[in-house]
Scaffold this motif. Structure first.
Motif, PDB file in Angstrom:
ATOM      1  N   LEU A   1      35.525  37.619  34.220  1.00 43.21           N
ATOM      2  CA  LEU A   1      36.163  38.874  33.806  1.00 43.21           C
ATOM      3  C   LEU A   1      35.890  39.163  32.331  1.00 43.21           C
ATOM      4  O   LEU A   1      35.547  40.296  31.964  1.00 43.21           O
TER       5      LEU A   1
ATOM      6  N   ASN B   1      32.609  40.503  31.743  1.00 40.36           N
ATOM      7  CA  ASN B   1      32.369  41.756  32.481  1.00 40.36           C
ATOM      8  C   ASN B   1      31.419  41.597  33.661  1.00 40.36           C
ATOM      9  O   ASN B   1      30.682  42.516  34.005  1.00 40.36           O
TER      10      ASN B   1
ATOM     11  N   VAL C   1      35.163  42.516  38.353  1.00 39.49           N
ATOM     12  CA  VAL C   1      36.309  43.386  38.070  1.00 39.49           C
ATOM     13  C   VAL C   1      37.466  42.953  38.954  1.00 39.49           C
ATOM     14  O   VAL C   1      37.265  42.422  40.046  1.00 39.49           O
TER      15      VAL C   1
ATOM     16  N   ASN D   1      40.897  44.061  40.966  1.00 38.16           N
ATOM     17  CA  ASN D   1      41.576  45.182  41.602  1.00 38.16           C
ATOM     18  C   ASN D   1      42.915  44.710  42.151  1.00 38.16           C
ATOM     19  O   ASN D   1      42.947  43.823  42.997  1.00 38.16           O
TER      20      ASN D   1
ATOM     21  N   TYR E   1      38.856  40.567  43.780  1.00 35.84           N
ATOM     22  CA  TYR E   1      37.811  40.594  42.760  1.00 35.84           C
ATOM     23  C   TYR E   1      36.535  41.127  43.391  1.00 35.84           C
ATOM     24  O   TYR E   1      36.272  40.907  44.577  1.00 35.84           O
TER      25      TYR E   1
ATOM     26  N   PRO F   1      31.194  44.556  39.396  1.00 37.29           N
ATOM     27  CA  PRO F   1      31.340  45.902  38.860  1.00 37.29           C
ATOM     28  C   PRO F   1      30.297  46.844  39.463  1.00 37.29           C
ATOM     29  O   PRO F   1      29.198  46.409  39.825  1.00 37.29           O
TER      30      PRO F   1
END
Length: 72
Positions: free
Chosen positions: A49, A52, A55, A57, A65, A68
């Motif tokens: 995370l 990056n 992501v 949710n 997870y 992205p």
């Protein structure tokens, strides 16, 4: 931490490959599929995370997870 700052170990790599296949998953499912404890998955997800690479949710028990979305 930036994308280049993280070194992916086998577990992190398995998590990313699993998310690529499943599109999204709960930490419990990732732990079961990767053959490690939920705590290990939680640690790796936190690192991913911050870099990056995944992501998050939702919250608490409903958290999922995913990778992205890439912008074309």
């Amino acid at each position: 931490m930036r994308d280049a700052d993280i070194e992916l170990d086998d577990v992190s790599g398995k998590i990313l490959k699993t998310l690529e296949t499943l599109k999204q998953a709960r930490p419990y499912d990732l732990a079961r599929i990767c053959g490690v404890s939920q705590l290990t998955v939680q640690r790796r997800l936190k690192e991913l995370l911050l870099a990056n690479l995944v992501v998050k949710n939702g919250n608490t028990k409903g958290v999922r997870y995913a990778l992205p979305e890439t912008k074309n």
